[in-house]
Design a protein around this motif. Structure first.
Motif, PDB file in Angstrom:
ATOM      1  N   ILE A 176      48.092 -33.181  -5.449  1.00  0.00           N
ATOM      2  CA  ILE A 176      47.988 -32.727  -6.833  1.00  0.00           C
ATOM      3  C   ILE A 176      49.278 -32.978  -7.609  1.00  0.00           C
ATOM      4  CG2 ILE A 176      46.238 -30.981  -6.352  1.00  0.00           C
ATOM      5  CD1 ILE A 176      48.455 -28.889  -6.307  1.00  0.00           C
ATOM      6  N   SER A 177      50.132 -33.809  -7.049  1.00  0.00           N
ATOM      7  CA  SER A 177      51.385 -34.122  -7.734  1.00  0.00           C
ATOM      8  C   SER A 177      51.106 -34.795  -9.072  1.00  0.00           C
ATOM      9  CB  SER A 177      52.236 -35.037  -6.859  1.00  0.00           C
ATOM     10  OG  SER A 177      53.389 -35.446  -7.550  1.00  0.00           O
ATOM     11  N   ARG A 178      51.837 -34.394 -10.106  1.00  0.00           N
ATOM     12  CA  ARG A 178      51.695 -34.992 -11.437  1.00  0.00           C
ATOM     13  C   ARG A 178      53.059 -35.522 -11.864  1.00  0.00           C
ATOM     14  NH1 ARG A 178      47.740 -33.090 -14.747  1.00  0.00           N
ATOM     15  NH2 ARG A 178      48.335 -34.896 -16.004  1.00  0.00           N
ATOM     16  N   PRO A 179      53.459 -36.702 -11.361  1.00  0.00           N
ATOM     17  CA  PRO A 179      54.789 -37.237 -11.685  1.00  0.00           C
ATOM     18  C   PRO A 179      54.985 -37.508 -13.171  1.00  0.00           C
ATOM     19  CG  PRO A 179      53.426 -38.884 -10.589  1.00  0.00           C
ATOM     20  CD  PRO A 179      52.704 -37.585 -10.469  1.00  0.00           C
ATOM     21  N   GLU A 180      53.883 -37.601 -13.916  1.00  0.00           N
ATOM     22  CA  GLU A 180      53.994 -37.852 -15.354  1.00  0.00           C
ATOM     23  C   GLU A 180      54.372 -36.599 -16.144  1.00  0.00           C
ATOM     24  OE1 GLU A 180      49.589 -37.201 -14.386  1.00  0.00           O
ATOM     25  OE2 GLU A 180      51.363 -38.080 -13.470  1.00  0.00           O
ATOM     26  N   ILE A 181      54.426 -35.445 -15.466  1.00  0.00           N
ATOM     27  CA  ILE A 181      54.801 -34.188 -16.125  1.00  0.00           C
ATOM     28  C   ILE A 181      56.184 -33.757 -15.633  1.00  0.00           C
ATOM     29  CG2 ILE A 181      54.216 -31.756 -16.488  1.00  0.00           C
ATOM     30  CD1 ILE A 181      51.317 -32.443 -16.002  1.00  0.00           C
ATOM     31  N   SER A 182      57.079 -33.437 -16.558  1.00  0.00           N
ATOM     32  CA  SER A 182      58.386 -32.880 -16.195  1.00  0.00           C
ATOM     33  C   SER A 182      58.322 -31.359 -16.314  1.00  0.00           C
ATOM     34  CB  SER A 182      59.478 -33.444 -17.112  1.00  0.00           C
ATOM     35  OG  SER A 182      59.249 -33.065 -18.456  1.00  0.00           O
ATOM     36  N   TYR A 183      58.917 -30.656 -15.346  1.00  0.00           N
ATOM     37  CA  TYR A 183      58.840 -29.190 -15.290  1.00  0.00           C
ATOM     38  C   TYR A 183      60.217 -28.576 -15.543  1.00  0.00           C
ATOM     39  CZ  TYR A 183      54.348 -30.092 -13.017  1.00  0.00           C
ATOM     40  OH  TYR A 183      53.079 -30.529 -12.734  1.00  0.00           O
ATOM     41  N   SER A 184      60.228 -27.483 -16.299  1.00  0.00           N
ATOM     42  CA  SER A 184      61.488 -26.782 -16.557  1.00  0.00           C
ATOM     43  C   SER A 184      61.215 -25.305 -16.828  1.00  0.00           C
ATOM     44  CB  SER A 184      62.229 -27.411 -17.750  1.00  0.00           C
ATOM     45  OG  SER A 184      61.441 -27.347 -18.918  1.00  0.00           O
ATOM     46  N   VAL A 185      62.282 -24.500 -16.722  1.00  0.00           N
ATOM     47  CA  VAL A 185      62.212 -23.059 -16.974  1.00  0.00           C
ATOM     48  C   VAL A 185      63.213 -22.721 -18.071  1.00  0.00           C
ATOM     49  CG1 VAL A 185      62.627 -20.769 -15.990  1.00  0.00           C
ATOM     50  CG2 VAL A 185      61.460 -22.528 -14.636  1.00  0.00           C
ATOM     51  N   LEU A 186      62.813 -21.846 -18.998  1.00  0.00           N
ATOM     52  CA  LEU A 186      63.663 -21.512 -20.142  1.00  0.00           C
ATOM     53  C   LEU A 186      63.653 -20.001 -20.357  1.00  0.00           C
ATOM     54  CD1 LEU A 186      65.331 -22.719 -22.524  1.00  0.00           C
ATOM     55  CD2 LEU A 186      63.213 -22.749 -23.837  1.00  0.00           C
ATOM     56  N   VAL A 208      56.254 -17.031  -8.004  1.00  0.00           N
ATOM     57  CA  VAL A 208      56.589 -17.345  -9.405  1.00  0.00           C
ATOM     58  C   VAL A 208      58.053 -17.009  -9.681  1.00  0.00           C
ATOM     59  CG1 VAL A 208      56.090 -16.833 -11.829  1.00  0.00           C
ATOM     60  CG2 VAL A 208      54.215 -17.010 -10.181  1.00  0.00           C
ATOM     61  N   CYS A 209      58.500 -15.857  -9.193  1.00  0.00           N
ATOM     62  CA  CYS A 209      59.897 -15.441  -9.406  1.00  0.00           C
ATOM     63  C   CYS A 209      60.870 -16.405  -8.721  1.00  0.00           C
ATOM     64  CB  CYS A 209      60.106 -14.018  -8.881  1.00  0.00           C
ATOM     65  SG  CYS A 209      59.164 -12.758  -9.798  1.00  0.00           S
ATOM     66  N   ARG A 210      60.511 -16.877  -7.540  1.00  0.00           N
ATOM     67  CA  ARG A 210      61.377 -17.845  -6.847  1.00  0.00           C
ATOM     68  C   ARG A 210      61.389 -19.180  -7.590  1.00  0.00           C
ATOM     69  NH1 ARG A 210      58.736 -15.711  -2.278  1.00  0.00           N
ATOM     70  NH2 ARG A 210      57.505 -17.615  -2.066  1.00  0.00           N
ATOM     71  N   TYR A 211      60.252 -19.545  -8.152  1.00  0.00           N
ATOM     72  CA  TYR A 211      60.168 -20.782  -8.937  1.00  0.00           C
ATOM     73  C   TYR A 211      61.122 -20.710 -10.133  1.00  0.00           C
ATOM     74  CZ  TYR A 211      58.183 -24.328 -12.062  1.00  0.00           C
ATOM     75  OH  TYR A 211      58.020 -25.394 -12.916  1.00  0.00           O
ATOM     76  N   ILE A 212      61.160 -19.564 -10.788  1.00  0.00           N
ATOM     77  CA  ILE A 212      62.023 -19.380 -11.957  1.00  0.00           C
ATOM     78  C   ILE A 212      63.498 -19.543 -11.571  1.00  0.00           C
ATOM     79  CG2 ILE A 212      62.852 -17.639 -13.610  1.00  0.00           C
ATOM     80  CD1 ILE A 212      59.954 -16.613 -13.746  1.00  0.00           C
ATOM     81  N   LYS A 213      63.865 -19.053 -10.397  1.00  0.00           N
ATOM     82  CA  LYS A 213      65.264 -19.102  -9.967  1.00  0.00           C
ATOM     83  C   LYS A 213      65.659 -20.455  -9.380  1.00  0.00           C
ATOM     84  CE  LYS A 213      65.284 -14.136  -9.038  1.00  0.00           C
ATOM     85  NZ  LYS A 213      65.389 -13.082  -7.996  1.00  0.00           N
ATOM     86  N   THR A 214      64.687 -21.328  -9.153  1.00  0.00           N
ATOM     87  CA  THR A 214      64.979 -22.649  -8.586  1.00  0.00           C
ATOM     88  C   THR A 214      65.780 -23.469  -9.587  1.00  0.00           C
ATOM     89  OG1 THR A 214      62.939 -22.620  -7.301  1.00  0.00           O
ATOM     90  CG2 THR A 214      63.965 -24.760  -7.654  1.00  0.00           C
ATOM     91  N   GLN A 215      66.797 -24.120  -9.115  1.00  0.00           N
ATOM     92  CA  GLN A 215      67.671 -24.909  -9.985  1.00  0.00           C
ATOM     93  C   GLN A 215      67.319 -26.399  -9.904  1.00  0.00           C
ATOM     94  OE1 GLN A 215      69.918 -23.594 -12.059  1.00  0.00           O
ATOM     95  NE2 GLN A 215      69.397 -21.521 -11.360  1.00  0.00           N
ATOM     96  N   GLY A 216      66.612 -26.891 -10.910  1.00  0.00           N
ATOM     97  CA  GLY A 216      66.402 -28.324 -11.064  1.00  0.00           C
ATOM     98  C   GLY A 216      65.443 -28.984 -10.102  1.00  0.00           C
ATOM     99  N   LYS A 217      64.739 -28.218  -9.227  1.00  0.00           N
ATOM    100  CA  LYS A 217      63.798 -28.824  -8.295  1.00  0.00           C
ATOM    101  C   LYS A 217      62.437 -28.144  -8.405  1.00  0.00           C
ATOM    102  CE  LYS A 217      67.339 -30.199  -4.941  1.00  0.00           C
ATOM    103  NZ  LYS A 217      67.798 -30.110  -3.533  1.00  0.00           N
TER     104      LYS A 217
END
Length: 688
Positions: free
Chosen positions: A514-524, A669-678
């Motif tokens: 289900i990888s979507r390389p065409e989408i960039s992911y970020s947290v703000l 979800v909380c761990r995803y938010i704290k992930t840095q750049g990956k």
């Protein structure tokens, strides 16, 4: 002999690891204990490792799709194809000896070196194909035997055999010395005369090229039905054979180090390209990205000769005819393989990434069978949208029954007269006595549970409990109707619950990347009310923007806030009366849509360049579903942003996480938010 079961084997492997971990290992092998612990944790999480038999089978299925069609097409076009098994050897020419490995040597075995050596030898022979590395415990010699299986194209069997004679000894017997066994006990001396020649078969003599690929990528070393003792094969009775835990775990640690390139390696790319051009047409490379090109030359046999019924007419259609009938010119990557499996299994599950074309797959499968296709959808907006699209290409082929349906009695009558091919309904209506009595009198081709993750999300609480009653409703209808469950995002827990609820066997469950390389992911992190940040993102986006909110009240507040800032918005709520208008409007112009998670459920909004979650979702499965609305068109790109504040995290935890499962999902979800750049890597690992 008990049938091999991947899930049971996975449990046995975890048990074997645990048995050794519990032992009082000496300090000298503490490093091994830490490796065993780490592997056990990864297997419990269902990690993508070849030590995991469930993942190994999924990988094998991917290999079938990649090489099976090519081998069959090569045979049809009289390109010779052979299957060869070769032991990894030391030395050169007639002086080569088998590369046996003790338990202590397995960890240092140079996989890449062995693969590259044999790959170069095949290239030197002027052949192309695929090869797979396997290492198994040989009970005769109490050692590991690394060897390679190869699917070789471009040379006839006799000529290939002569070519291999110049590289490998004719018989391994002459390479084994009695001195070799003096220091080893419990070795059968009669094994010295056991001939271990190069194995070679013509693919034509095998039932299908798929059987060859299955054998090539086998990693079920300890599930053998027979073993060689002296000069005859004897059956392992009562239980599957496996060596002692230490040896077995050594093998698992080795499998854990293997990469996909080692397990399934193409060789002689230039010759492969020339052969595929002659067979397929213009193909630059034959890999996952080129399956779409390959779909047009190898029609799956299960689609040929099937009958398509519409408006009282019966005519034979090939897959291409059905595709054109639905208004498309070509298949996307892997769609044909999915359709083939839908037709093959009575009950099947598919996790296919957003934008894969799930609807097209089950629609084509339905049109290749007689009878009505019942589709269970969570939202009225999705039902109306799907029915409208189907009727645009196949007039009067689809209908929906929901709260917006005006003359339900007329629809019921038309269904009894078999005037429709597709019926879209909600799980609540599907469970009603009226619908079930109607469906008992109609020939059904298949029942499709679309957005099947709703079984877990909605069925486990009082919101929509009918989702857990779908199987009971199907049983009450009677007959052997085909059941297909589909979703765009589900983790291993959700998949297991879906399969359990609908009683779908493991072998009929297909989990695609289900990888979507065409989408960039970020947290703000959100500042204040987030208005300035949202306005900035919307200003610099050249396509449609979707802003997801957890609650309807929040969605309305965000929409009002943006309008005050001078940005026109559309408000999409689960039960909104204007939902159909928003979908229609999105086809014509760029929009800013503020929505609840209802918009995640299969609603097709074009040209979505940015998806913003204004507050954290309840799970990463929900986030994957929502962010997947972006970049659905071929060649497009998009951005997914998750906004949050510390108060959001506390509020969601307090108000929505009522069970242990809820807390576990929100922890991710909380761990995803704290992930840095990956974030992409974290998301994929959490869902796979």
């Amino acid at each position: 002999m008990k049938k091999y079961n991947n899930e049971e084997e996975l449990e046995r492997r975890i048990g074997t690891l645990q048995a050794e971990i519990r032992q009082n290992l000496p300090d000298t092998i503490k490093e091994r204990k830490s490796l065993l612990l780490e592997l056990k944790k990864r297997l419990l999480r269902g990690a993508e490792t070849f030590a995991n038999p469930v993942y190994a089978e999924q990988f094998q299925q991917n290999c079938l799709e990649k090489a099976g069609a090519l081998a069959e097409a090569a045979l049809r076009n009289e390109i010779p194809v052979c299957f060869v098994t070769i032991n990894v050897c030391r030395g050169r020419g007639e002086n080569k000896t088998t590369h046996w490995l003790s338990c202590e040597e397995v960890g240092d075995f140079g996989v890449c070196g062995a693969i590259n050596t044999i790959r170069k030898q095949f290239i030197g022979l002027g052949v192309a194909g695929y090869m797979s590395l396997e290492i198994k415990w040989d009970e005769r010699f109490q050692l590991f035997l690394p060897h390679v299986h190869a699917l070789v194209m471009g040379m006839k069997a006799d000529k290939l055999k002569d070519g291999l004679k110049a590289i490998y000894p004719n018989n391994e017997k002459r390479c084994i010395s009695r001195v070799f066994f003096k220091s080893r006990q419990n070795v059968d001396t009669l094994a010295l005369s056991y001939e271990n020649s190069i194995k070679q078969v013509k693919v034509e003599t095998v039932n299908s090229s798929q059987d060859v690929i299955t054998y090539m990528t086998k990693l079920k070393t300890y599930a053998k039905r027979a073993y060689f003792k002296h000069h005859r094969a004897e059956i392992y009775r009562h239980k599957t054979y496996r060596p002692e835990p230490y040896i077995h775990n050594t093998h698992l640690l080795f499998l854990d180090t293997l990469t996909s390139k080692a397990v399934f390696t193409p060789f002689n790319d230039s010759l492969m390209r020339s052969m595929t051009r002659s067979v397929i047409g213009k193909v630059e490379r034959f890999d996952d990205r080129d399956v779409e090109s390959a779909q047009n030359w190898a029609e799956p046999l299960c689609l040929r000769g099937k009958m398509v019924e519409h408006k009282g007419m019966t005519a034979p259609y090939t897959k291409k005819d059905v595709l054109v009938l639905l208004g498309h010119s070509s298949f996307r990557s892997r769609q044909k393989a999915v359709i083939s499996r839908m037709l093959k299994y009575d009950r099947s599950f598919f996790r296919l990434r957003t934008g894969f074309g799930k609807s097209l797959c089950f629609q084509i499968a339905a049109l290749c069978q007689k009878g009505l296709c019942v589709v269970i959808e969570p939202l009225i907006a999705v039902m109306n949208d799907q029915v409208e699209k189907l009727n645009a290409v196949l007039p009067h082929s689809a209908v929906t029954i929901n709260s917006t349906t005006r003359d339900k009695k007329a629809v019921y009558q038309a269904l009894k007269q078999e005037k429709y091919k597709f019926l879209y309904i909600s799980p609540e209506l599907f469970f009603s006595n009226e619908i079930r009595q109607l469906l008992r009198k109609i020939l059904l081709s298949q029942i499709v549970v679309d957005e099947a993750h709703c079984i877990t999300f909605y069925g486990k609480n009082s919101f929509r409990p009918q989702y857990l009653k779908i199987r009971r409703a199907i049983q009450s209808i009677g007959g052997s109707v085909k059941v297909i469950a589909l979703t765009g995002s589900a983790d291993t827990t959700t998949i297991r619950e879906i399969r359990t609820s609908l009683r779908i066997p493991r072998k009929a469950s297909f989990v695609h990347d289900i990888s979507r390389p065409e989408i960039s992911y970020s947290v703000l992190k959100r500042h204040g009310n987030g208005a300035k940040q949202l306005c900035r993102m919307i200003k610099y986006c050249d396509g449609t923007v979707i802003i997801f909110c957890t609650l309807r009240d929040t969605a309305e507040a965000v929409s009002s806030m943006l309008r005050k800032a001078g940005i026109e918005t559309e408000l999409f709520l689960g039960k909104g009366k204007n939902n159909a208008d928003i979908i229609a409007k999105s086809q014509r112009e760029r929009l800013v849509i503020v929505a609840t998670s209802a918009l995640c459920m299969g609603v097709d909004i074009p040209n979505v360049k940015q998806v913003v979650h204004f507050e954290p979702p309840l799970s990463l499965v929900e986030y994957c579903q929502g962010s997947g609305r972006a970049a659905r068109e071929k060649g497009s790109s998009g951005r997914a942003v998750m906004m949050y504040t510390e108060n959001d995290l506390l509020y969601i935890r307090r108000c929505f996480c009522k069970t242990k499962s809820d807390n576990k999902q929100f922890d991710a979800v909380c761990r995803y938010i704290k992930t840095q750049g990956k974030h992409r890597k974290f998301l994929l690992e959490a869902l796979n």
